[in-house]
Motif scaffolding. Structure first.
Motif, PDB file in Angstrom:
ATOM      1  N   THR A 119      -6.630  -6.187   2.463  1.00  0.00           N
ATOM      2  CA  THR A 119      -7.292  -5.215   3.328  1.00  0.00           C
ATOM      3  C   THR A 119      -6.477  -3.948   3.524  1.00  0.00           C
ATOM      4  OG1 THR A 119      -6.352  -6.318   5.262  1.00  0.00           O
ATOM      5  CG2 THR A 119      -8.561  -6.983   4.588  1.00  0.00           C
ATOM      6  N   ASP A 120      -5.139  -4.069   3.468  1.00  0.00           N
ATOM      7  CA  ASP A 120      -4.259  -2.918   3.702  1.00  0.00           C
ATOM      8  C   ASP A 120      -3.246  -2.801   2.565  1.00  0.00           C
ATOM      9  OD1 ASP A 120      -2.789  -0.839   4.724  1.00  0.00           O
ATOM     10  OD2 ASP A 120      -1.932  -1.973   6.399  1.00  0.00           O
ATOM     11  N   PRO A 121      -3.663  -2.260   1.421  1.00  0.00           N
ATOM     12  CA  PRO A 121      -2.754  -2.202   0.266  1.00  0.00           C
ATOM     13  C   PRO A 121      -1.526  -1.327   0.488  1.00  0.00           C
ATOM     14  CG  PRO A 121      -4.737  -0.900  -0.123  1.00  0.00           C
ATOM     15  CD  PRO A 121      -4.979  -1.689   1.123  1.00  0.00           C
ATOM     16  N   LEU A 122      -1.646  -0.306   1.330  1.00  0.00           N
ATOM     17  CA  LEU A 122      -0.518   0.603   1.553  1.00  0.00           C
ATOM     18  C   LEU A 122       0.691  -0.133   2.122  1.00  0.00           C
ATOM     19  CD1 LEU A 122       0.175   3.615   1.252  1.00  0.00           C
ATOM     20  CD2 LEU A 122      -0.589   3.936   3.619  1.00  0.00           C
ATOM     21  N   ALA A 123       0.439  -1.168   2.900  1.00  0.00           N
ATOM     22  CA  ALA A 123       1.521  -1.918   3.527  1.00  0.00           C
ATOM     23  C   ALA A 123       2.216  -2.872   2.566  1.00  0.00           C
ATOM     24  CB  ALA A 123       0.981  -2.706   4.719  1.00  0.00           C
ATOM     25  N   ARG A 124       1.620  -3.107   1.391  1.00  0.00           N
ATOM     26  CA  ARG A 124       2.137  -4.127   0.485  1.00  0.00           C
ATOM     27  C   ARG A 124       2.585  -3.616  -0.879  1.00  0.00           C
ATOM     28  NH1 ARG A 124      -0.039  -9.679   1.206  1.00  0.00           N
ATOM     29  NH2 ARG A 124      -0.892  -9.864   3.302  1.00  0.00           N
ATOM     30  N   LEU A 125       2.211  -2.421  -1.238  1.00  0.00           N
ATOM     31  CA  LEU A 125       2.339  -2.030  -2.643  1.00  0.00           C
ATOM     32  C   LEU A 125       3.758  -1.723  -3.111  1.00  0.00           C
ATOM     33  CD1 LEU A 125       2.686   1.344  -2.949  1.00  0.00           C
ATOM     34  CD2 LEU A 125       0.334   1.250  -2.132  1.00  0.00           C
ATOM     35  N   ASP A 126       4.661  -1.337  -2.216  1.00  0.00           N
ATOM     36  CA  ASP A 126       5.988  -0.907  -2.661  1.00  0.00           C
ATOM     37  C   ASP A 126       6.706  -1.962  -3.489  1.00  0.00           C
ATOM     38  OD1 ASP A 126       5.479   1.426  -1.314  1.00  0.00           O
ATOM     39  OD2 ASP A 126       7.282   1.361  -0.062  1.00  0.00           O
ATOM     40  N   ALA A 127       6.628  -3.209  -3.055  1.00  0.00           N
ATOM     41  CA  ALA A 127       7.326  -4.276  -3.785  1.00  0.00           C
ATOM     42  C   ALA A 127       6.758  -4.454  -5.188  1.00  0.00           C
ATOM     43  CB  ALA A 127       7.233  -5.584  -3.010  1.00  0.00           C
ATOM     44  N   TRP A 128       5.458  -4.233  -5.345  1.00  0.00           N
ATOM     45  CA  TRP A 128       4.832  -4.407  -6.658  1.00  0.00           C
ATOM     46  C   TRP A 128       5.152  -3.252  -7.600  1.00  0.00           C
ATOM     47  CZ3 TRP A 128       2.842  -9.008  -7.871  1.00  0.00           C
ATOM     48  CH2 TRP A 128       2.504  -9.865  -6.832  1.00  0.00           C
TER      49      TRP A 128
ATOM     50  N   GLU B 185      -8.918  -0.690   3.181  1.00  0.00           N
ATOM     51  CA  GLU B 185      -8.515   0.394   4.063  1.00  0.00           C
ATOM     52  C   GLU B 185      -7.456   1.277   3.386  1.00  0.00           C
ATOM     53  OE1 GLU B 185      -6.980  -1.441   7.552  1.00  0.00           O
ATOM     54  OE2 GLU B 185      -8.795  -2.600   7.959  1.00  0.00           O
ATOM     55  N   GLY B 186      -7.569   2.567   3.559  1.00  0.00           N
ATOM     56  CA  GLY B 186      -6.533   3.482   3.105  1.00  0.00           C
ATOM     57  C   GLY B 186      -6.293   3.502   1.611  1.00  0.00           C
ATOM     58  N   TRP B 187      -7.326   3.220   0.817  1.00  0.00           N
ATOM     59  CA  TRP B 187      -7.097   3.119  -0.622  1.00  0.00           C
ATOM     60  C   TRP B 187      -6.694   4.445  -1.253  1.00  0.00           C
ATOM     61  CZ3 TRP B 187     -10.265   6.077  -3.689  1.00  0.00           C
ATOM     62  CH2 TRP B 187     -11.505   6.450  -3.181  1.00  0.00           C
ATOM     63  N   ARG B 188      -7.183   5.550  -0.718  1.00  0.00           N
ATOM     64  CA  ARG B 188      -6.791   6.848  -1.285  1.00  0.00           C
ATOM     65  C   ARG B 188      -5.296   7.097  -1.101  1.00  0.00           C
ATOM     66  NH1 ARG B 188     -11.233  10.430  -2.248  1.00  0.00           N
ATOM     67  NH2 ARG B 188     -13.220   9.518  -1.566  1.00  0.00           N
ATOM     68  N   ALA B 189      -4.797   6.830   0.096  1.00  0.00           N
ATOM     69  CA  ALA B 189      -3.367   6.989   0.348  1.00  0.00           C
ATOM     70  C   ALA B 189      -2.553   6.023  -0.498  1.00  0.00           C
ATOM     71  CB  ALA B 189      -3.073   6.773   1.836  1.00  0.00           C
ATOM     72  N   ALA B 190      -3.093   4.818  -0.705  1.00  0.00           N
ATOM     73  CA  ALA B 190      -2.395   3.831  -1.536  1.00  0.00           C
ATOM     74  C   ALA B 190      -2.278   4.306  -2.974  1.00  0.00           C
ATOM     75  CB  ALA B 190      -3.126   2.482  -1.474  1.00  0.00           C
ATOM     76  N   LEU B 191      -3.348   4.877  -3.514  1.00  0.00           N
ATOM     77  CA  LEU B 191      -3.297   5.398  -4.879  1.00  0.00           C
ATOM     78  C   LEU B 191      -2.247   6.498  -5.007  1.00  0.00           C
ATOM     79  CD1 LEU B 191      -7.114   5.641  -5.736  1.00  0.00           C
ATOM     80  CD2 LEU B 191      -5.492   3.941  -6.600  1.00  0.00           C
ATOM     81  N   ASP B 192      -2.195   7.372  -4.027  1.00  0.00           N
ATOM     82  CA  ASP B 192      -1.204   8.461  -4.047  1.00  0.00           C
ATOM     83  C   ASP B 192       0.215   7.898  -4.021  1.00  0.00           C
ATOM     84  OD1 ASP B 192      -3.194  10.369  -4.107  1.00  0.00           O
ATOM     85  OD2 ASP B 192      -3.125  10.773  -1.954  1.00  0.00           O
ATOM     86  N   ARG B 193       0.441   6.894  -3.206  1.00  0.00           N
ATOM     87  CA  ARG B 193       1.793   6.331  -3.103  1.00  0.00           C
ATOM     88  C   ARG B 193       2.190   5.594  -4.381  1.00  0.00           C
ATOM     89  NH1 ARG B 193       5.842   5.923   0.171  1.00  0.00           N
ATOM     90  NH2 ARG B 193       7.208   4.095   0.130  1.00  0.00           N
ATOM     91  N   ILE B 194       1.267   4.871  -4.978  1.00  0.00           N
ATOM     92  CA  ILE B 194       1.562   4.195  -6.246  1.00  0.00           C
ATOM     93  C   ILE B 194       2.055   5.203  -7.270  1.00  0.00           C
ATOM     94  CG2 ILE B 194       0.515   2.983  -8.212  1.00  0.00           C
ATOM     95  CD1 ILE B 194      -1.424   1.728  -6.077  1.00  0.00           C
ATOM     96  N   GLU B 195       1.361   6.326  -7.363  1.00  0.00           N
ATOM     97  CA  GLU B 195       1.757   7.354  -8.330  1.00  0.00           C
ATOM     98  C   GLU B 195       3.109   7.952  -7.986  1.00  0.00           C
ATOM     99  OE1 GLU B 195      -0.481  10.759 -10.881  1.00  0.00           O
ATOM    100  OE2 GLU B 195      -1.075  10.545  -8.785  1.00  0.00           O
ATOM    101  N   ARG B 196       3.358   8.210  -6.705  1.00  0.00           N
ATOM    102  CA  ARG B 196       4.649   8.782  -6.295  1.00  0.00           C
ATOM    103  C   ARG B 196       5.790   7.819  -6.605  1.00  0.00           C
ATOM    104  NH1 ARG B 196       1.896  10.156  -1.550  1.00  0.00           N
ATOM    105  NH2 ARG B 196       3.095   8.611  -0.342  1.00  0.00           N
TER     106      ARG B 196
END
Length: 217
Positions: free
Chosen positions: A72-81, A95-106
């Motif tokens: 439900t909240d990918p932004l909180a989990r993606l850094d480790a991956w 939730e927050g998928w747009r921000a999550a996509l931006d962070r994955i790229e960064r």
């Protein structure tokens, strides 16, 4: 000449005791990418893999990795991956998928957006964004393939209007479905049950990779 199909192997349905051996067997057959599913028990039923287990097997096998965050909240989990996965997928329904996509790229990984069954192709905000179309309800590994997913892939390809786009298909993907998917515009397949149960995985991989899909990077 179109590039060969990207094939990622998912071991969700492989018994835990057999996973290491199966990963090595498929690597010897030519598999290059492992697909790691993870869930939070809310967005999708409990299952998949922990970051620690996925990272350890990725390192041990020497295979490349991608992650599929069914949470439900990918932004909180993606850094480790992003620490070991070259591509990370989040859901358009999360939730927050747009921000999550931006962070994955960064963080240096390639972002991709997953569409659950029933989510229209028009939900995708960019014609260059990589998209993984689900043909089963997230978390239902081994479920029957939903034919409407092929229509979604076709619609995404048409919407791209020639722009480079990696389009994928995930859920119940067999060898024959993979070959058909190439004709609809897919350049990326995630397969678990059918690939890992194949007595001839090298032929399985060769058949789908040689199918003429669209160019992708």
């Amino acid at each position: 000449m179109a590039e060969r199909m990207r094939v990622a192997g998912s071991m969700w349905s492989v018994p835990p005791a057999a996973r290491a051996g199966e990963a090595h067997r498929l690597r010897e057959a030519g598999l290059e990418v492992l697909h790691w599913d993870t869930t939070d028990g809310v967005f999708a039923r409990e299952g998949g893999f922990s970051v620690e287990a996925a990272a350890a097997m990725t390192a041990e096998t020497g295979l490349r990795a991608e992650a599929h965050l069914m949470v439900t909240d990918p932004l909180a989990r993606l850094d480790a991956w992003t620490g070991f996965c070259e591509l990370v997928v989040v859901h358009a329904e999360a939730e927050g998928w747009r921000a999550a996509l931006d962070r994955i790229e960064r963080r240096g990984s390639r972002p991709a957006l997953a569409l659950s069954p029933g989510t229209p192709a028009t939900s995708v905000p960019s014609r260059e964004l990589a998209v993984l179309t689900m043909s089963v309800v997230p978390g239902e590994a081994g479920a029957t393939f939903d034919e409407s997913a092929l229509a979604t892939v076709r619609a995404l390809r048409e919407a791209a209007s020639g722009a480079p786009r990696l389009l994928g298909l995930d859920g119940g993907v067999t060898r024959d479905i993979g070959i058909r998917a190439a004709a609809t515009g897919a350049g990326w397949l995630v397969s678990g049950t059918d690939l890992f149960r194949s007595p001839a995985p090298r032929a399985w991989l060769s058949d789908v990779r040689d199918a003429h899909g669209p160019p992708h990077d």
